[in-house]
Each structure stands twice: as structure tokens, then as C-alpha cells.
Motif scaffolding. Structure first.
Motif, PDB file in Angstrom:
ATOM      1  N   VAL A 122      -5.210  -1.883  -1.166  1.00 31.10           N
ATOM      2  CA  VAL A 122      -5.399  -1.038  -2.351  1.00 31.10           C
ATOM      3  C   VAL A 122      -6.618  -1.592  -3.105  1.00 31.10           C
ATOM      4  O   VAL A 122      -6.582  -2.745  -3.551  1.00 31.10           O
ATOM      5  CB  VAL A 122      -4.151  -1.074  -3.260  1.00 31.10           C
ATOM      6  CG1 VAL A 122      -4.371  -0.235  -4.504  1.00 31.10           C
ATOM      7  CG2 VAL A 122      -2.924  -0.600  -2.484  1.00 31.10           C
TER       8      VAL A 122
ATOM      9  N   ARG B 293       0.833  -1.207   0.000  1.00 32.97           N
ATOM     10  CA  ARG B 293       0.000   0.000   0.000  1.00 32.97           C
ATOM     11  C   ARG B 293       0.869   1.260   0.000  1.00 32.97           C
ATOM     12  O   ARG B 293       0.618   2.213  -0.754  1.00 32.97           O
ATOM     13  CB  ARG B 293      -0.919  -0.007   1.224  1.00 32.97           C
ATOM     14  CG  ARG B 293      -1.931   1.131   1.244  1.00 32.97           C
ATOM     15  CD  ARG B 293      -2.727   1.127   2.543  1.00 32.97           C
ATOM     16  NE  ARG B 293      -3.751   2.148   2.515  1.00 32.97           N
ATOM     17  CZ  ARG B 293      -5.018   1.926   2.155  1.00 32.97           C
ATOM     18  NH1 ARG B 293      -5.399   0.709   1.802  1.00 32.97           N
ATOM     19  NH2 ARG B 293      -5.895   2.910   2.151  1.00 32.97           N
TER      20      ARG B 293
ATOM     21  N   SER C 101      -3.269  -5.972   0.350  1.00 37.40           N
ATOM     22  CA  SER C 101      -2.575  -4.695   0.561  1.00 37.40           C
ATOM     23  C   SER C 101      -3.492  -3.563   1.002  1.00 37.40           C
ATOM     24  O   SER C 101      -3.016  -2.556   1.513  1.00 37.40           O
ATOM     25  CB  SER C 101      -1.859  -4.277  -0.730  1.00 37.40           C
ATOM     26  OG  SER C 101      -2.801  -4.030  -1.765  1.00 37.40           O
TER      27      SER C 101
END
Length: 340
Positions: free
Chosen positions: A257, A154, A255
Motif C-alpha cells: 500500500v 493490502r 504491504s
């Protein structure tokens, strides 16, 4: 008896005779095909491995070699042909006699990426080759130089978004899964980093350790020793689930994201023969490969090398090649990667 009736009876007899001949041919061909399958193999088998000695593909083939000899009753002669990104050896087997005596151990590069990378690829993977079995699969890991001010995927994506073009990423070669995995991430996150291709993993790893490049994607066995020495750091693994050999390293999908929530990119490989090889022979090879792959000693050797044994049917391998080709085509085209 009328002439018409005589002609009809004559035609009927001719049809019966023709049918008898056709049936005898069919039975004969069936017996020949069965005999061919039963007698296979009757001579040594040549196994082309499209990677250098000591590579993961070579490790797989040599781990299975003795068990295959036991199962098939013939020597398995391994020949390494890594030239042209594996396309040379793959093409050679595609053009070989369709008799099951020449195999190729190939991978996602020559099978799913190459049609979009090479303007004049001399073979069509699913037209000129018959998939036999997927052998193993392995995730890549995404790592960063120790000096990079990011410790998670991230944070790395945030760096790329705020400073497009500032950072470089190393790959083990143009058009490799090491290269295209990062291109995939760039595409879905709308970020930009400069690709620096190297000839193999040693110089790519060295460049990232020195800070010449800030990111690298490669198989875990290449990266792990450098992480243990503090020269690189893991950001993520590219499998859908956590990698059993690196259970503390999160996946790209974990992550946080949003664009990466369904991310998966694996390095896979398998065995193929020339298209047109009799199905009975393909099934015989598939059976021997599955038995060798799931031999306890072979599985232990592969897992020690970070390789996950897969196995399965020819149809499953064909579907993998097709699906991966569809998945990666737009990524390759967007990246502009070409190999002449």
C-alpha cells in the motif's frame, strides 16, 4: 597616595575576597555534588511501574531487579500503579523529590500520547521528568478474525476502502498504542473503521475471535496463541523491519500500500526520575540500568517475553519521547480520542 587610588585598591581587595569566597563555594559545592554522587544510593530505591503485575512493564522491572540490587548495593522495591492509564504513577514520580530514590517505569502512553489525550494532565513529560534510559521496544501485530475475507494488509485496506464503516476494530483501551496504531493507518490510507475500545487485551481478543470486531492491534504475546489455534490470523507487524520472533509475518510497510511504505509504530518504555535530579545521580542510575539490561540472563528473559532490549543515554530517551509526541499528536487530534 590619592583618595582615588586608595578606593581603587580597596575595591580591588574586595573583589579578590569576593572571588575567593565564590571559588571556595564552587569548590565546596563541587565536592558536595561529587560526594553525593559517590554515596548514592544510601537507602532502598522505590520503582513505580505504571502497569499491573504480570504486564510486560512488570516483567521488565522484575527481570532487572536483582541485577540492579547487585550493581547499586541497595534493594529495589517495585510498586505497581496502573491507574489512569499510567498517568497516576508517572505524575507521582514527577512530583517526587529529585534525589534519585524514586523511579518510574513508564511508556509511550503517559509520556507521548497523554498530553493530547487528557485535557488537564497534571505534568509535562519533558519538563517535570528526567528521562534516564529506554528499556525495551516491541512492535504490535495487526490481526484479523479468521472469518474476515482478507489475508494480507493490502487486502484489509482494500476492504476498508470499499466498505467504509462496515468493519470494527478492537483495542485494549482508548488512547492506547493498540488504538492509535489503527488510527494512524486509517489516517494515511483515508479509510474508516469503527473503533471499539475494551478494558485490556482479553476482552478485545475475545471480541475479535467471535467476529464482533474484525481487526485487533496488540502486542504479539497476546495474539500468538490465538493464531496458533486458528482463531485469529496475522496481517502484519508494525515495526520497520520484520520481527525476529515472527519472521514470516510481513511488516505494514511491506504491504504494497503506497501510503504505508514508511510505516512504523512501536510500543516502547523506559525509566525516568523527577526533573532536577543531579546529573551525576542520573548517570549512576543510567549506568546501572544499562548493565542490568544487558546482563545475559536478563536479555534471555526479556527476549522470551518478546521484548527487545534497547538501553542508551538519557538524551536518546528524551529525543524518543519528543519525536514520538510530535509524530502522534496529529493522529490523536484527528481521531478525536479524549480521556477525562
Amino acid at each position: 597616595m590619592s583618595m582615588q587610588h586608595t578606593i581603587t585598591r580597596s575595591h580591588h581587595r574586595q573583589r579578590l575576597r569576593l572571588l575567593a569566597v565564590m571559588l571556595s563555594w564552587g569548590i565546596g559545592l563541587g565536592m558536595m555534588g561529587s560526594a553525593s554522587a559517590q554515596s548514592y544510593p544510601s537507602k532502598p530505591i522505590r520503582w513505580v511501574v505504571v502497569a499491573p503485575a504480570g504486564s510486560s512493564l512488570d516483567v521488565i522491572a522484575r527481570a532487572m531487579q536483582d541485577r540492579l540490587k547487585d550493581n547499586l548495593g541497595q534493594p529495589i522495591v517495585i510498586e505497581n500503579k496502573p491507574q489512569a492509564g499510567g498517568t497516576l504513577g508517572t505524575n507521582e514520580v514527577a512530583k517526587s523529590a529529585p534525589d534519585g530514590y524514586t523511579w518510574v517505569m513508564s511508556y509511550n502512553g503517559p509520556l507521548s500520547f497523554a498530553p493530547y489525550l487528557y485535557p488537564k494532565l497534571p505534568y509535562q513529560p519533558l519538563k517535570d521528568l528526567q528521562p534516564v534510559m529506554t528499556t525495551t521496544s516491541q512492535p504490535n501485530v495487526i490481526a484479523a478474525s479468521a472469518q474476515l475475507p482478507a489475508n494480507t494488509m493490502r487486502e484489509a485496506v482494500a476492504l476498508l476502502k470499499t466498505s467504509p464503516g462496515k468493519y470494527n476494530f478492537a483495542s485494549v483501551g482508548n488512547g492506547s498504542s493498540s488504538h492509535l496504531t489503527m488510527e494512524y493507518i486509517k489516517a494515511v490510507t483515508h479509510t474508516y473503521a469503527v473503533h471499539i475500545p475494551f478494558n485490556g487485551s482479553p476482552p478485545a481478543v475475545m471480541a475479535t475471535m467471535s467476529g464482533e470486531t474484525q481487526f485487533i492491534t496488540s502486542v504479539p504475546t497476546v495474539i500468538s496463541p490465538q493464531v496458533k489455534q486458528g482463531r485469529l490470523k496475522y496481517l502484519a507487524v508494525t515495526s520497520a523491519q520484520r520481527y525476529p520472533l515472527l519472521p514470516d509475518v510481513p511488516t505494514v510497510a511491506e504491504s504494497g500500500v503506497p501510503e504505508l511504505k514508511n510505516f512504523e509504530a512501536l510500543a516502547w518504555n523506559g525509566v525516568l526520575v523527577a526533573a532536577g535530579t543531579p546529573r551525576a545521580v542520573v548517570d549512576r542510575i543510567n549506568s546501572a540500568l544499562n548493565a542490568a539490561l544487558h546482563d545475559a540472563a536478563v536479555k534471555e528473559r526479556l527476549k522470551a517475553a518478546g521484548l527487545d532490549p534497547i538501553g542508551g543515554t538519557p538524551e536518546q530517551f528524551a529525543k524518543l519521547i519528543h519525536d514520538e509526541s510530535i509524530k502522534w499528536a496529529p493522529i490523536i487530534q484527528r481521531s478525536g480520542a479524549r480521556i477525562d
